[in-house]
Write an enzyme that holds these catalytic residues in place. Structure first.
Site, PDB file in Angstrom:
ATOM      1  N   ARG A  63       0.829  -1.224   0.000  1.00  0.00           N
ATOM      2  CA  ARG A  63       0.000   0.000   0.000  1.00  0.00           C
ATOM      3  C   ARG A  63       0.854   1.261   0.000  1.00  0.00           C
ATOM      4  O   ARG A  63       0.506   2.252  -0.638  1.00  0.00           O
ATOM      5  CB  ARG A  63      -0.909   0.008   1.220  1.00  0.00           C
ATOM      6  CG  ARG A  63      -2.070  -0.915   1.061  1.00  0.00           C
ATOM      7  CD  ARG A  63      -3.151  -0.609   2.076  1.00  0.00           C
ATOM      8  NE  ARG A  63      -4.374  -1.261   1.658  1.00  0.00           N
ATOM      9  CZ  ARG A  63      -5.342  -1.632   2.491  1.00  0.00           C
ATOM     10  NH1 ARG A  63      -5.232  -1.385   3.781  1.00  0.00           N
ATOM     11  NH2 ARG A  63      -6.417  -2.207   2.026  1.00  0.00           N
ATOM     12  N   LYS A  86     -19.901 -17.899  -1.538  1.00  0.00           N
ATOM     13  CA  LYS A  86     -21.359 -17.940  -1.420  1.00  0.00           C
ATOM     14  C   LYS A  86     -22.084 -17.007  -2.381  1.00  0.00           C
ATOM     15  O   LYS A  86     -21.665 -15.882  -2.613  1.00  0.00           O
ATOM     16  CB  LYS A  86     -21.759 -17.544   0.006  1.00  0.00           C
ATOM     17  CG  LYS A  86     -21.333 -18.577   1.022  1.00  0.00           C
ATOM     18  CD  LYS A  86     -21.734 -18.132   2.404  1.00  0.00           C
ATOM     19  CE  LYS A  86     -21.580 -19.284   3.404  1.00  0.00           C
ATOM     20  NZ  LYS A  86     -21.953 -18.868   4.753  1.00  0.00           N
ATOM     21  N   GLY A  99     -10.228  -9.629  -1.670  1.00  0.00           N
ATOM     22  CA  GLY A  99      -9.135 -10.086  -0.804  1.00  0.00           C
ATOM     23  C   GLY A  99      -8.575 -11.428  -1.231  1.00  0.00           C
ATOM     24  O   GLY A  99      -7.365 -11.582  -1.443  1.00  0.00           O
ATOM     25  N   GLY A 139     -13.940  -4.015   0.487  1.00  0.00           N
ATOM     26  CA  GLY A 139     -15.340  -3.566   0.519  1.00  0.00           C
ATOM     27  C   GLY A 139     -15.660  -2.553  -0.564  1.00  0.00           C
ATOM     28  O   GLY A 139     -16.710  -2.623  -1.200  1.00  0.00           O
TER      29      GLY A 139
HETATM   30  P1  ADP Z   1     -12.892 -12.440  -2.508  1.00  0.00           P
HETATM   31  O1  ADP Z   1     -12.269 -12.303  -1.118  1.00  0.00           O
HETATM   32  O2  ADP Z   1     -11.858 -12.390  -3.590  1.00  0.00           O
HETATM   33  O3  ADP Z   1     -14.030 -11.487  -2.741  1.00  0.00           O
HETATM   34  P2  ADP Z   1     -14.582 -14.610  -1.647  1.00  0.00           P
HETATM   35  O4  ADP Z   1     -14.289 -14.230  -0.223  1.00  0.00           O
HETATM   36  O5  ADP Z   1     -15.922 -14.370  -2.158  1.00  0.00           O
HETATM   37  O6  ADP Z   1     -13.492 -13.928  -2.611  1.00  0.00           O
HETATM   38  O7  ADP Z   1     -14.304 -16.172  -1.844  1.00  0.00           O
HETATM   39  C1  ADP Z   1     -13.121 -16.811  -1.496  1.00  0.00           C
HETATM   40  C2  ADP Z   1     -13.385 -18.112  -0.792  1.00  0.00           C
HETATM   41  O8  ADP Z   1     -14.194 -18.969  -1.556  1.00  0.00           O
HETATM   42  C3  ADP Z   1     -12.089 -18.852  -0.531  1.00  0.00           C
HETATM   43  O9  ADP Z   1     -11.907 -19.002   0.856  1.00  0.00           O
HETATM   44  C4  ADP Z   1     -12.298 -20.190  -1.224  1.00  0.00           C
HETATM   45  O10 ADP Z   1     -11.767 -21.294  -0.503  1.00  0.00           O
HETATM   46  C5  ADP Z   1     -13.808 -20.289  -1.272  1.00  0.00           C
HETATM   47  N1  ADP Z   1     -14.243 -21.242  -2.292  1.00  0.00           N
HETATM   48  C6  ADP Z   1     -14.142 -21.171  -3.626  1.00  0.00           C
HETATM   49  N2  ADP Z   1     -14.615 -22.254  -4.220  1.00  0.00           N
HETATM   50  C7  ADP Z   1     -15.065 -23.084  -3.240  1.00  0.00           C
HETATM   51  C8  ADP Z   1     -15.679 -24.382  -3.222  1.00  0.00           C
HETATM   52  N3  ADP Z   1     -15.936 -25.023  -4.348  1.00  0.00           N
HETATM   53  N4  ADP Z   1     -16.002 -24.906  -2.024  1.00  0.00           N
HETATM   54  C9  ADP Z   1     -15.710 -24.231  -0.890  1.00  0.00           C
HETATM   55  N5  ADP Z   1     -15.159 -23.010  -0.843  1.00  0.00           N
HETATM   56  C10 ADP Z   1     -14.821 -22.448  -1.995  1.00  0.00           C
END
Ligand code: ADP
Ligand code: MG
Length: 403
Positions: A40, A201, A358, A381
């Protein structure tokens, strides 16, 4: 709607001899009073160097951690000032308060081209409360205000929002770069354009999907969230992470996307395992062949091959969320292979790639491709809210500012 029209860049302002208050996000990882990751700081440094070289007195504002409106040595920015000095290769003065007599004296003592960092904004409750009086006490310190902190621009705080009422306000170089990159991917992308949305999710990304379907030609769904879509299509996903309560939502998303002429692309096979741990035995499954005691942890080889083909025809790719549970091998395969393919196309000048989130950033770093993407946003965020199409208060305030 999110857009950058009306935002003025500090690059176009006359700053010589002026005291410029720059809001940065220097909330960096720290251990035992030492900065452990200077990313950063390195991204912010060019903004400071530019202002210094143009003869401004540069006063840096930032928060650090969550001291909850109270002075707490643990959250002092003093070590960050030292780290910034190293990156800049020039002196960075430090004042142990961000408003009041201490801050004022330190600012008045500055000569043109000097840099001063003020203590943590969040030592005062007025910062997060967007208190008008606190914003005014900050504003008296300078002639101009610059926001160079996209990652806190989704917050209407005194230093991102309130202060713009009192000073002519501009976007800093790195904020401008971030806004331009996001705008190039979202507002007026070269087509065909796709969003790759993965992660855990569906429930956390419904507003993202709704905004994107109105703008993208395709939404490629991966990660755990794809499982809920597969459920909606009648597939048995065994013990996979999925949200049965959101099956109707997934169906509605697919219907609405169709109305918007946005293609929803789902995986065509899966990599499964009975346990999510290192060394777990992984097997490739057809979508209707996921064993009831197994979990989908990544997209399968057919999906990876299909996606690589698909990338060839795209001009713009916006990416948020890993395609699989990338933290443990081999379930990082889909994410890593697609990241490398996208990076290669970007390097060849065939694809604009903008990514953020993240875990997405962690996955791209692990794949070693961050530097090859067109732009990678480290804002969590704020990046998601931008994807949702929300107007960020800190950006909106720059447009309205006519102080
Ligand atoms: P970001 O932080 O980039 O916005 P998210 O927090 O939405 O991304 O998602 C990341 C998480 O999703 C990771 O911890 C990863 O392990 C989980 N993930 C991705 N695919 C699966 C899966 N098929 N089953 C369980 N967890 C998953
Ligand atoms: Mg995450």
């Amino acid at each position: 709607m999110s857009s950058i029209e009306g935002v003025k860049s500090i690059a176009d302002a006359d700053v010589s001899g002026k005291t410029v208050l720059v809001r940065a996000d220097l909330n960096v990882p720290m251990e035992d009073g030492r900065v452990t990751d200077a990313t950063r700081i390195e991204r912010f440094a060019p903004t400071v160097t530019d202002l210094v070289e143009r003869g401004a007195k540069v006063v840096i504002l930032s928060h650090f951690g969550r001291p909850k409106g109270q002075r707490d040595k643990k959250f002092s920015l003093a070590p960050v000032a030292d780290a910034l000095a190293k990156v800049l290769g020039r002196e960075v003065k430090f004042a142990s308060d961000c408003v009041g007599e201490l801050a004022e004296k330190a600012v008045w003592a500055l000569s043109d081209g000097e840099v001063l960092m003020l203590e943590n904004l969040r030592f005062h409750p007025g910062e997060t409360e967007n208190d008008e009086n606190f914003a005014r006490r900050l504003a008296v310190l300078g002639d101009l205000y610059v926001n160079d902190a996209f990652s806190v621009s989704h917050r209407a705080h005194a230093s991102t929002y309130g202060i713009t009422k009192f000073l002519p306000s501009y976007a800093g170089l790195s904020l401008m770069k971030e806004l331009e990159a996001l705008s190039a991917a979202l507002d007026d992308p070269q087509r065909p354009t796709a969003a790759l949305v993965g992660g855990a999710k569906v429930s956390t990304k419904i507003p993202v999907l709704e905004n994107l379907m109105a703008r993208m030609d395709q939404i490629i769904v991966g990660g755990g969230m794809a499982n809920t879509f597969l459920l909606a299509l009648g597939h048995d996903v065994g013990k996979s992470l999925a949200e049965p309560d959101f099956v109707d939502t997934a169906r509605a998303v697919m219907d609405k996307a169709r109305e918007n002429n946005c293609e929803i692309v789902l995986p065509s096979d899966a990599t499964c395992a009975k346990e999510f741990k290192a060394g777990a035995e992984a097997e490739v499954c057809a979508l209707d062949g996921v064993p009831s005691d197994s979990m989908i942890l990544d997209v399968g080889p057919q999906s990876i091959a299909d996606l690589k083909m698909r990338l060839q025809d795209l001009k713009t790719l916006l990416w948020n969320g890993p395609l699989g549970a990338f933290e443990i091998e081999p379930f990082d395969t889909g994410t890593v292979e697609i990241a490398r393919a996208a990076a290669a196309l970007t390097k060849a000048g065939k694809l604009v790639t903008v990514a953020g989130g993240g875990d997405t950033v962690a996955a791209l770093n692990a794949a070693g491709v961050t530097g090859d993407f067109t732009y990678v946003s480290t804002a969590g965020g704020a990046f998601l809210e931008w994807l949702e199409g929300k107007e960020l208060p800190g950006v909106a305030a720059l447009k309205q500012s006519d102080a």
